[in-house]
Design a protein around this motif. Sequence first.
Motif, PDB file in Angstrom:
ATOM      1  N   VAL A   1       0.855  -1.294   0.020  1.00 48.96           N
ATOM      2  CA  VAL A   1      -0.093  -0.106   0.060  1.00 48.96           C
ATOM      3  C   VAL A   1       0.965   1.251  -0.046  1.00 48.96           C
ATOM      4  CG1 VAL A   1      -1.845   1.283   1.177  1.00 48.96           C
ATOM      5  CG2 VAL A   1      -1.799  -1.318   1.232  1.00 48.96           C
TER       6      VAL A   1
ATOM      7  N   VAL B   1      -2.615   0.276  -3.880  1.00 45.54           N
ATOM      8  CA  VAL B   1      -3.213  -0.761  -2.996  1.00 45.54           C
ATOM      9  C   VAL B   1      -2.972  -2.192  -3.814  1.00 45.54           C
ATOM     10  CG1 VAL B   1      -4.955  -1.775  -1.602  1.00 45.54           C
ATOM     11  CG2 VAL B   1      -4.678   0.711  -1.723  1.00 45.54           C
TER      12      VAL B   1
ATOM     13  N   TRP C   1      -3.649   3.659   6.486  1.00 46.78           N
ATOM     14  CA  TRP C   1      -4.345   2.592   5.885  1.00 46.78           C
ATOM     15  C   TRP C   1      -4.030   1.574   7.055  1.00 46.78           C
ATOM     16  CZ3 TRP C   1      -2.103  -2.147   5.375  1.00 46.78           C
ATOM     17  CH2 TRP C   1      -0.786  -2.266   5.200  1.00 46.78           C
TER      18      TRP C   1
ATOM     19  N   SER D   1      -8.696  -0.844   4.974  1.00 47.93           N
ATOM     20  CA  SER D   1      -9.154   0.412   5.013  1.00 47.93           C
ATOM     21  C   SER D   1      -8.333   1.439   4.677  1.00 47.93           C
ATOM     22  CB  SER D   1      -9.921   0.629   6.457  1.00 47.93           C
ATOM     23  OG  SER D   1     -10.888  -0.248   6.515  1.00 47.93           O
ATOM     24  N   VAL D   2      -8.549   2.312   3.767  1.00 45.55           N
ATOM     25  CA  VAL D   2      -7.733   3.478   3.458  1.00 45.55           C
ATOM     26  C   VAL D   2      -8.688   4.947   3.772  1.00 45.55           C
ATOM     27  CG1 VAL D   2      -6.241   4.740   1.690  1.00 45.55           C
ATOM     28  CG2 VAL D   2      -6.736   2.230   1.761  1.00 45.55           C
TER      29      VAL D   2
END
Length: 190
Positions: free
Chosen positions: A56, A65, A89, A101-102
């Motif tokens: 990422v 990602v 993230w 989750s970003v």
Amino acid sequence: MPDSPTPEEREKADAELKAKEAAEQAALPYRWTQTIKDVDVTIPIDLKYKGRDLDVKLSKTGLRVAIKGQDPIIDGTLPHPIHVDESTWTLETIPSGKEISVHLDKVNQMEWWAHVITSAPKIDTSKIQPENSKLGDLDGETRTMVEKMMFDQRQKEMGKPTSDEQKKLDLLEQFKKQHPEMDFSNVKMG
């Protein structure tokens, strides 16, 4: 010149556009949401992956990602810059598996994003209705500016004057009353 669409035709066209947009967004390998201040992206992945398996990268204008050794899930240019130090993230376990989750912190916290990366399908940002509670979170001056922008946007959509244009028209009317001897028939507002 063609007749302008009836409210029913406009509603049908809006519904078709919304359905097309929803289908395009559903086809993406991630889900995303936004507020005026930030963008959140969630990417479901297989339960077997751990943080060390991920690649990422967040930069001021880019997002990548990927799972190491595979084609990237997201790899592209952001439509607007982010604050890299405020963006994060995480890898989370959820009932159906795991998800990346970003969280992207927008540099310009006065604009909506049409997409996460520029190569993805766009959404119609003019249809976004900000949550009132979020508007209430803004300081007085910013809130006033956002409310004015929203009012002016609605006025433009209806073909009516914006707040600034209305002020000019009101001043002109006032001036006309004070100077009935003058001819205003050739006045152009601009």
